[in-house]
Design an enzyme around this catalytic site. Structure first.
Site, mmCIF file in Angstrom:
data_model
loop_
_atom_site.group_PDB
_atom_site.id
_atom_site.type_symbol
_atom_site.label_atom_id
_atom_site.label_comp_id
_atom_site.label_asym_id
_atom_site.label_seq_id
_atom_site.Cartn_x
_atom_site.Cartn_y
_atom_site.Cartn_z
ATOM 1 C CE1 TYR A 28 -39.864 -16.115 4.707
ATOM 2 C CE2 TYR A 28 -37.973 -17.533 4.294
ATOM 3 C CZ TYR A 28 -38.510 -16.354 4.776
ATOM 4 O OH TYR A 28 -37.677 -15.416 5.327
ATOM 5 C CE1 TYR A 156 -37.308 -10.823 4.412
ATOM 6 C CE2 TYR A 156 -34.935 -11.183 4.463
ATOM 7 C CZ TYR A 156 -36.205 -11.484 4.914
ATOM 8 O OH TYR A 156 -36.376 -12.445 5.879
ATOM 9 C CG ASP A 250 -29.361 -5.684 5.719
ATOM 10 O OD1 ASP A 250 -28.429 -6.501 5.778
ATOM 11 O OD2 ASP A 250 -30.556 -5.988 5.894
ATOM 12 C CE LYS A 279 -28.953 -13.958 3.943
ATOM 13 N NZ LYS A 279 -29.753 -15.145 4.185
HETATM 14 C C1 LIG Z 1 -30.249 -8.211 3.385
HETATM 15 C C2 LIG Z 1 -30.768 -9.114 4.463
HETATM 16 N N1 LIG Z 1 -30.974 -8.634 5.689
HETATM 17 C C3 LIG Z 1 -31.416 -9.410 6.699
HETATM 18 C C4 LIG Z 1 -31.705 -10.743 6.494
HETATM 19 C C5 LIG Z 1 -32.208 -11.597 7.631
HETATM 20 O O1 LIG Z 1 -31.235 -12.478 8.034
HETATM 21 P P1 LIG Z 1 -31.628 -13.784 8.895
HETATM 22 O O2 LIG Z 1 -32.414 -14.656 7.988
HETATM 23 O O3 LIG Z 1 -30.314 -14.349 9.312
HETATM 24 O O4 LIG Z 1 -32.433 -13.296 10.062
HETATM 25 C C6 LIG Z 1 -31.523 -11.288 5.228
HETATM 26 C C7 LIG Z 1 -31.847 -12.693 4.959
HETATM 27 O O5 LIG Z 1 -32.011 -13.128 3.857
HETATM 28 C C8 LIG Z 1 -31.055 -10.456 4.189
HETATM 29 O O6 LIG Z 1 -30.860 -10.924 2.939
#
Ligand SMILES: Cc1ncc(COP(=O)(O)O)c(C=O)c1O
Length: 429
Positions: A28, A156, A250, A279
């Site tokens: 980024y 996201y 998610d 995470k």
């Molecule tokens: C809700 C959500 N889904 C998916 C992702 C993507 O995860 P990664 O960065 O491990 O690919 C993130 C990353 O911030 C996220 O916050």
């Protein structure tokens, strides 16, 4: 060398940094203008130790992963032990204790019959797998049209192309990548009766071509730390049931206590059909992710027909070190009062961030679990703001129009107070 490492600190730049930096491409970042990253020598508790000896209190737990702080001795011991036994074996045709134990434990922890775990190595891939599962479930049932998803503005879900396509159009850069990204329906979250009516209408019109609905439950994280009511999730569950759609939560950000319950779906009393986790899964130690499906999803793949199998298998899926770290992280959730710590953090964030409400340019101050957000009208220079936090001895990375704190759950009261004081001081100007 500018700003963050100026003066005396610049002299202390380590050789690995000077020789290696010209060869890395940062996330980024406009590489031409971005400030140089801070050289890190190590981590300790809730602190990041810089190469020049300065220590920063980590306000964001390394992109929301380090829920037990850094270098937790229990996780470290588990990973070291596993390293001696077996760092990794492929998961095709082989199984190992750490992965199968972790799968069982996740199935026991998750609500309802979410009990079949597919491992991968990053959040984005977990989302790709969830979307693929949803689409293929319909294909296996002989419904070939259902390939689109409903996703939400402000959402996201990751940076791979499948996941980008269900992000908010701005985060997913839908306009820039038109033609590459599949087109889904990205609409406003049905927060009230009006938006619910629009949402219901969309389902009536497009229901036949939809595979499912994907949402970050309770908090849309990277899209701006926007909160919504559990009622929204109950409405989504009802709408998905009415149209026979799959509901994907998610929980890559919200999972493992961040919003106050172990999983955000519990607060809403909703069981999604598929859930994605990553995470905090390994306590911020190693990359690992999981896509967990309910029984009826798994059963749609259970067949004598080889083409009905889920055709996915990342090389490093179910990595044994990652699974050992995740099992140790789950031990800590069992043994230590993490959810109580989150509740204490929530109260401290509310108290500590309250003075921001009076500051000019502040649009909103909000707290949910261990997430504290100050939303501003605008941030003119993000890099400069980030550098001011470093000067205050804290690591905080504002984005868009928000300054936020998502500290490790183990953070001490004094350190948390230093974080909130730094936010108030820097925003006061
Ligand atoms: C809700 C959500 N889904 C998916 C992702 C993507 O995860 P990664 O960065 O491990 O690919 C993130 C990353 O911030 C996220 O916050």
């Amino acid at each position: 060398m500018s700003g963050e490492q100026g003066g005396k600190a610049a002299d202390a730049l380590p050789a690995w940094y000077v020789s290696g930096r010209p060869h890395v491409w940062l996330p980024y970042a406009q590489m031409k203008t971005a400030r140089p990253p801070l050289p890190v020598a190590g981590t300790r508790g809730c602190r990041i130790v810089l190469a020049d000896g300065r220590e920063l209190i980590d306000g964001i737990a390394s992109w929301w992963t380090a829920c037990h702080g850094y270098n937790h001795p229990h996780i470290r011991a588990a990973v070291e032990r596993q390293l001696g036994v077996m760092p990794h074996v492929m998961f095709g045709g082989l199984a190992h204790e750490q992965a199968l134990t972790l799968a069982r434990r996740l199935a026991e922890l998750l609500p309802g019959d979410l009990d079949r775990v597919f491992f991968s190595e990053s959040g984005s891939v977990a989302v790709e797998v969830a979307m693929k599962m949803a689409v293929q479930l319909w294909l296996n049932r002989g419904e070939r049209r259902r390939k689109r998803f409903i996703a939400f503005a402000g959402g996201y879900h990751g940076d791979t192309t499948g996941a980008m396509a269900v992000c908010d159009p701005e985060a997913g850069m839908h306009a820039l990548f038109r033609g590459l990204l599949p087109e889904h329906h990205v609409v406003a979250l049905p927060r009230d009766e009006d938006s619910m009516a629009g949402f219901a209408h969309l389902l009536e019109r497009h229901g036949e071509e939809l595979a499912g609905i994907i949402v970050e439950p309770l908090v849309q994280g990277a899209g701006g730390m926007r909160f919504h009511d559990p009622q929204v999730l109950r409405r989504l569950r009802q709408a998905a049931d009415r149209h026979g759609l799959l509901l994907i939560f998610d929980e890559i950000f919200t999972g493992f206590g961040r919003t106050g319950s172990l999983f955000a779906c519990e607060e809403a009393g909703v069981v999604p059909d598929i859930i994605t986790l990553s995470k905090s899964l390994t306590g911020g130690t190693l990359p690992l992710a999981a896509t967990v499906a309910r029984k009826h999803v798994f059963e749609a793949f259970w067949s004598d027909e080889p083409t009905h199998a889920l055709m996915h298998g990342p090389t490093y899926m179910a990595n044994a070190l990652g699974c050992a770290a995740a099992n140790a992280s789950l031990d800590l959730f069992e043994w230590e009062p993490r959810l109580q710590q989150v509740a204490n953090i929530a109260r401290a964030l509310e108290r500590g961030l309250v003075p921001c409400r009076e500051l000019p340019g502040v649009k909103d101050v909000r707290v949910k679990g261990a997430i504290g957000v100050v939303e501003l009208d605008r941030i003119a220079d993000l890099d400069a703001l980030r550098a001011r936090f470093v000067a205050e001895g804290v690591f905080i990375r504002p984005f868009g129009t928000i300054v936020y704190l998502t500290p490790p759950f183990t953070i001490g009261g004094d350190e948390l107070a230093q974080l909130t004081r730094a936010v108030v001081k820097v925003l006061r100007g």
